[in-house]
Design a protein around this motif. Structure first.
Motif, mmCIF file in Angstrom:
data_model
loop_
_atom_site.group_PDB
_atom_site.id
_atom_site.type_symbol
_atom_site.label_atom_id
_atom_site.label_comp_id
_atom_site.label_asym_id
_atom_site.label_seq_id
_atom_site.Cartn_x
_atom_site.Cartn_y
_atom_site.Cartn_z
ATOM 1 N N UNK A 12 15.795 56.327 26.337
ATOM 2 C CA UNK A 12 15.066 57.581 26.119
ATOM 3 C C UNK A 12 15.678 58.339 24.951
ATOM 4 N N UNK A 13 14.870 58.582 23.923
ATOM 5 C CA UNK A 13 15.342 59.364 22.777
ATOM 6 C C UNK A 13 14.520 60.648 22.695
ATOM 7 N N UNK A 14 15.220 61.741 22.601
ATOM 8 C CA UNK A 14 14.538 63.041 22.528
ATOM 9 C C UNK A 14 15.399 63.963 21.687
ATOM 10 N N UNK A 15 14.839 64.523 20.634
ATOM 11 C CA UNK A 15 15.646 65.261 19.661
ATOM 12 C C UNK A 15 16.237 66.535 20.245
ATOM 13 N N UNK A 16 15.435 67.272 20.970
ATOM 14 C CA UNK A 16 15.941 68.495 21.586
ATOM 15 C C UNK A 16 15.038 68.916 22.729
ATOM 16 N N UNK A 17 15.380 70.037 23.324
ATOM 17 C CA UNK A 17 14.688 70.454 24.533
ATOM 18 C C UNK A 17 13.182 70.648 24.315
ATOM 19 N N UNK A 18 12.814 71.085 23.123
ATOM 20 C CA UNK A 18 11.403 71.427 22.926
ATOM 21 C C UNK A 18 10.579 70.261 22.376
ATOM 22 N N UNK A 19 11.229 69.191 21.959
ATOM 23 C CA UNK A 19 10.427 68.098 21.393
ATOM 24 C C UNK A 19 10.085 67.064 22.461
ATOM 25 N N UNK A 20 9.127 66.213 22.137
ATOM 26 C CA UNK A 20 8.763 65.135 23.060
ATOM 27 C C UNK A 20 9.751 63.992 22.910
ATOM 28 N N UNK A 21 9.906 63.256 23.981
ATOM 29 C CA UNK A 21 10.796 62.101 23.903
ATOM 30 C C UNK A 21 10.019 60.819 24.104
ATOM 31 N N UNK A 22 10.693 59.701 23.846
ATOM 32 C CA UNK A 22 10.062 58.410 24.107
ATOM 33 C C UNK A 22 11.130 57.334 24.294
ATOM 34 N N UNK A 23 10.723 56.244 24.917
ATOM 35 C CA UNK A 23 11.640 55.114 25.066
ATOM 36 C C UNK A 23 11.646 54.322 23.768
ATOM 37 N N UNK A 24 12.839 53.980 23.304
ATOM 38 C CA UNK A 24 12.960 53.205 22.070
ATOM 39 C C UNK A 24 13.693 51.900 22.365
ATOM 40 N N UNK A 25 13.297 50.846 21.691
ATOM 41 C CA UNK A 25 13.913 49.529 21.947
ATOM 42 C C UNK A 25 15.126 49.281 21.058
ATOM 43 N N UNK A 26 16.134 48.700 21.668
ATOM 44 C CA UNK A 26 17.346 48.294 20.927
ATOM 45 C C UNK A 26 17.790 46.947 21.465
ATOM 46 N N UNK A 27 18.569 46.258 20.668
ATOM 47 C CA UNK A 27 19.188 45.018 21.147
ATOM 48 C C UNK A 27 20.686 45.117 20.961
ATOM 49 N N UNK A 28 21.415 44.636 21.938
ATOM 50 C CA UNK A 28 22.864 44.493 21.731
ATOM 51 C C UNK A 28 23.241 43.039 22.002
ATOM 52 N N UNK A 29 24.196 42.548 21.206
ATOM 53 C CA UNK A 29 24.582 41.135 21.304
ATOM 54 C C UNK A 29 26.044 41.000 21.678
ATOM 55 N N UNK A 30 26.339 39.882 22.334
ATOM 56 C CA UNK A 30 27.729 39.505 22.577
ATOM 57 C C UNK A 30 28.510 40.569 23.331
ATOM 58 N N UNK A 31 27.893 41.094 24.365
ATOM 59 C CA UNK A 31 28.549 42.128 25.164
ATOM 60 C C UNK A 31 29.491 41.460 26.165
ATOM 61 N N UNK A 32 30.761 41.852 26.124
ATOM 62 C CA UNK A 32 31.734 41.264 27.046
ATOM 63 C C UNK A 32 31.457 41.720 28.477
ATOM 64 N N UNK A 33 31.513 40.796 29.434
ATOM 65 C CA UNK A 33 31.306 41.195 30.837
ATOM 66 C C UNK A 33 32.373 42.183 31.322
#
Lengths: 254, 636
Positions: A12-33
């Motif tokens: 969820x990305x939302x700039x501030x209290x008064x703006x609308x937010x939305x879900x944004x896609x990201x990828x992360x690689x090689x994350x250690x357990x």
């Protein structure tokens, strides 16, 4: 890293209290357990920062599960899938390669979103200010052993006092009720002999402010107990209700 | 020469006499004074509550969304007091003695005595507030033992003592908020202090939500902003813990005392990889029942449970038979480093030792161990994925606490009049090494029972010209702070803030950590300015000023750590002795113990800022030991 995880994140990305937010896609690689969930987000943020993009804002501090700062919903569950665990203590070994993780802020009217995953929880402070204390002016206390407190009472009080004020109970509740939070404090203080003097006023004042702040009512779904990272029991809510009824009846008497 | 204002005469009467000699503020006049309390951990929240109860107008500032998040909350094991409830021979004098000795004779005697004296009131106060301390079946308060003491004087609330004490102080403060006596200002970071006519008269803060700079004036400023352990990047401190407030005061004239005294805690969960963002402490109380060991033979790679007793080296019990696993922290940490340097460390990295509960579980049952340490074992398992009821914990030392801090006199006032410094942020009571369960004691002693008197004494004795935030001094400070913020945002570099922080931390840990030498410290002094220059050339600070901007927050703190690191290394280089947490390789006994040099270094080293890049000026406050004779510390 040989057994690193590759994950898809929807955040969820939302700039501030008064703006609308939305879900944004990201990828992360090689994350250690062995990474904590927040360290996984650190990894994403460092990548964003080095590309000159704004990292994901989220609250965190002690990263030991005690300060109550961290607050995010992971795949629909406050603090993620592990019972009795804050998201800072959730480790990536809990997830599998290829998983998709949806990460959102607490959602409740009384907890407005400030930015991304950061919400405003000062309503909790105002509830405490209303009565969540035992008045003991500095310097006025008798000897610590002047009053015996049965071990089982002290233990029960401690069970309730373990609340970290993170707000997961509110986030878990379909009514956004703060009853578990309020109940934990009322129980902690009313179970102790020191707390009896102010018990009636305390519970009435705290509940009043809780309602004013816009938290919903309790309909006994017990979701709060399931999601509480400190496993605070809903029997505290029963105690809160008893205390409130006693206090309300007494208030009518006088 | 620095004047400590410590009373002379019999030490057991000195605090009473001093309190009597402090001038009082008339109750009706107290409301005319306003005190700015920065930081709301144990020291700050207890001071804010107590000052407001007295009638002062208090403004309390914290960087978190709520004062309850302060890092005091993470303290696990307990709080010391000289109650002698267990009847095992404790007394105020013994707590005083143990603390002076534990601090390796580098603390001010009068302060430590006062700390021991008020320790008992703290327990009373906290019990009255409803802190659910552990109890015996009788209903009386329970105690346990901690390092550096042979009596049981530690009060505790499971493994969450700091949390419960902080909530007590926080709740007391919130009650005053409700009464309008404390104005609470959360999500504010103190960016600088405002000095007018030589006295601390205000602060400039950044509102962390709107990004706006805000000004506050007051008659006194109380700094309770914690320690500087995060200079090392990896430490047990919370992520937001920082040196900025203290450092800015230092740059405006407050002396920084003994910055080289850093506590490395022996029982922390070892580093698992380069992703590590912080380290987690396992309470020292575990050493009551856990036994520390490594294999005798460096080539012994068997699983811990397959190594029989005769092939194990319980090195603390062997080296220190009378204190065993409960030696003070500095001693335990160095001993762990020694066996790892010897190639006998365990785990993949070879940088850990075992803390084994096998014998305690056999003796007392798993249930009893669970009752005492359940939450700690649970936390260990969550982080490492290993079950400590079945296999021994693996632990390694990590930066945990800083004994150094802003210099204060007996009144807890810095050399900058009107600036009071409380808790970990000051240098005063722990000397060169803090004993376990003494940080909570000191934070609350300062906030509940010392500063409320001494601040009154200062205000009653000082004529302050009336001013408000339109005073030109506020304009100047405000401008400087805004300029620095703009400068950070304008660098537009490529490297992340954390990347710089990690590099600084590595440099300090390797060269100014558990062991230091002239060569390693010179390396720090050589390399820090270059790293700082790089930072200001190549750091990436995204976002803008007028919003919640966590990168900007961190960048400002790291910028200050990059300045602070120099005075830490310089202090360590100048102090040609080993004492407590400061271990200079050149100064050790044949057995590898710290070797003090009382002839030349029995003093507090207080540094005066002389501009960045210039050598700071050293001021010495001589320490005298009239009550606890100077001896070589021994825990054998």
């Amino acid at each position: 890293m040989t057994n690193g995880l590759n994950l898809k994140l929807k955040i969820w990305r939302q700039k501030n209290q008064s703006s609308d937010g939305q879900l944004k896609d990201y990828h992360v690689k090689d994350i250690s357990p062995d990474m904590s969930f927040l360290e996984m987000l650190d990894t994403l943020n460092e990548e964003l920062e080095s590309n000159g993009e704004e990292p994901v804002a989220f609250e965190h501090d002690c990263r030991e599960g005690i300060c109550g700062s961290c607050s995010m919903v992971v795949n629909g569950k406050p603090h993620g899938p592990e019972r009795g665990t804050t998201v800072c203590q959730l480790h990536m070994r809990r997830f599998s390669d290829g998983d998709t993780l949806v990460i959102e802020p607490w959602r409740a009217k009384a907890f407005p979103i400030i930015k991304d995953l950061v919400v405003e929880r000062s309503a909790f402070d105002r509830i405490i200010a209303a009565g969540g204390f035992i008045t003991a002016r500095t310097g006025s206390a008798p000897d610590g052993n002047a009053v015996q407190i049965p071990k089982e009472h002290a233990e029960l009080a401690m069970d309730a006092a373990a609340c970290i004020g993170c707000g997961a109970c509110v986030a878990a509740c379909k009514n956004a009720s703060a009853m578990l939070f309020v109940a934990a404090k009322v129980s902690h203080l009313s179970l102790l002999p020191q707390g009896k003097v102010e018990a009636r006023k305390r519970v009435l004042d705290m509940v009043k402010v809780m309602d004013q702040e816009g938290f919903g009512n309790c309909t006994n779904t017990q979701a709060c107990e399931v999601e509480c990272p400190k496993e605070i029991k809903i029997e505290n809510i029963a105690r809160l209700n008893r205390e409130w009824i006693k206090a309300s009846a007494a208030a009518r008497d006088v | 020469m620095l004047e400590s204002h410590a009373p002379t005469g019999p030490i057991d009467k000195s605090w009473d006499n001093h309190r009597f000699n402090l001038k009082l503020v008339n109750p009706a006049n107290k409301r005319k004074y306003s005190v700015l309390v920065v930081g709301t951990g144990l020291a700050g929240a207890s001071a804010a509550a107590s000052l407001a109860e007295l009638g002062y107008h208090v403004k309390a500032f914290c960087i978190h969304d709520s004062p309850r998040r302060a890092h005091s909350i993470a303290a696990q094991g307990g709080i010391n007091a000289a109650k002698n409830y267990p009847n095992d021979g404790d007394s105020i004098w013994r707590l005083f003695y143990d603390t002076v000795k534990g601090g390796d004779y580098r603390a001010r005697e009068a302060n430590v005595y006062r700390l021991a004296q008020v320790s008992n009131h703290i327990i009373d106060q906290c019990v009255s507030q409803g802190v659910p301390f552990a109890r015996e079946y009788s209903g009386y308060l329970a105690n346990r033992s901690f390092g550096g003491a042979q009596v049981s004087r530690t009060f505790y609330a499971r493994g969450q003592t700091g949390q419960q004490l902080l909530l007590g102080a926080y709740q007391a403060m919130m009650a005053q908020v409700q009464k309008g006596k404390v104005e609470l200002l959360p999500r504010r970071e103190m960016m600088d202090i405002v000095v007018v006519d030589g006295a601390a008269r205000g602060i400039v803060t950044r509102n962390l939500v709107t990004g706006k700079m805000e000004r506050f004036d007051g008659d006194a400023v109380v700094l309770a902003t914690g320690g500087y352990g995060n200079a090392f990047f990896l430490s047990t401190n919370a992520k937001a813990s920082n040196v900025t407030a203290a450092w800015r005061c230092h740059k405006r004239g407050a002396f920084f005392a003994n910055p080289c005294y850093t506590q490395i805690h022996p029982t922390c969960i070892p580093v698992s990889g380069s992703h590590q963002s912080k380290l987690t402490l396992m309470s020292e109380s575990l050493r009551n029942d856990g036994r520390v060991w490594v294999p005798k033979d460096p080539s012994d790679k068997r699983a811990a449970s397959d190594i029989p007793d005769q092939d194990r080296d319980y090195y603390l019990e062997r080296r220190y038979p009378s204190f065993g696993n409960l030696v003070p922290r500095d001693v335990a940490s160095r001993a762990a480093k020694a066996v790892c340097d010897d190639g006998r460390g365990v785990g993949n990295s070879g940088l850990s030792v075992y803390l084994d509960f096998r014998d305690a579980i056999k003796r007392d049952s798993e249930d009893l161990i669970r009752e005492k340490y359940g939450n700690l074992f649970h936390m260990y398992e969550k982080i490492t994925g290993e079950n400590p009821y079945k296999v021994p914990m693996r632990i390694f030392p990590a930066v945990h606490y800083t004994m150094g801090g802003l210099w204060v006199d007996y009144n807890l006032m810095s050399n900058l009049p009107g600036l009071f410094v409380l808790g970990e942020a000051n240098f005063s009571d722990h000397g060169a090494n803090r004993l376990g369960a003494s940080a909570l004691m000191q934070g609350l002693a300062d906030g509940y029972f010392v500063a409320p008197y001494t601040i009154g004494g200062y205000l009653a004795n000082t004529k302050l010209a009336p001013l408000d935030t339109t005073h030109p001094a506020f304009d100047d400070v405000n401008r400087e702070v805004e300029n620095q913020t703009q400068k950070l945002l304008n660098v537009d570099g490529k490297r992340t803030v954390d990347d710089f922080h990690r590099e600084l931390g590595r440099l300090l840990w390797d060269n100014c950590g558990m062991a230091r030498s002239q060569a390693s410290l010179k390396k720090v002094l050589d390399e820090v300015p270059a790293l700082r220059e790089n930072f200001w050339r190549d750091v990436s600070v995204t976002g803008s000023e007028g919003e919640l901007n966590q990168v900007l927050e961190r960048a400002g703190r790291v910028a200050d750590f990059l300045e602070f690191a120099e005075v830490m290394a310089r202090d360590a280089l100048t102090r040609e002795e080993s004492c407590g947490g400061h271990f200079r390789e050149e100064h050790q006994t044949k057995e590898g113990e710290a070797k003090r040099n009382d002839d030349d270094f029995c003093h507090v080293a207080a540094w005066e800022f002389k501009g960045l890049g210039n050598t700071p000026t050293l001021h010495k406050e001589p320490l005298t030991f009239d009550n606890v004779p100077l001896t070589q510390r021994s825990y054998k």
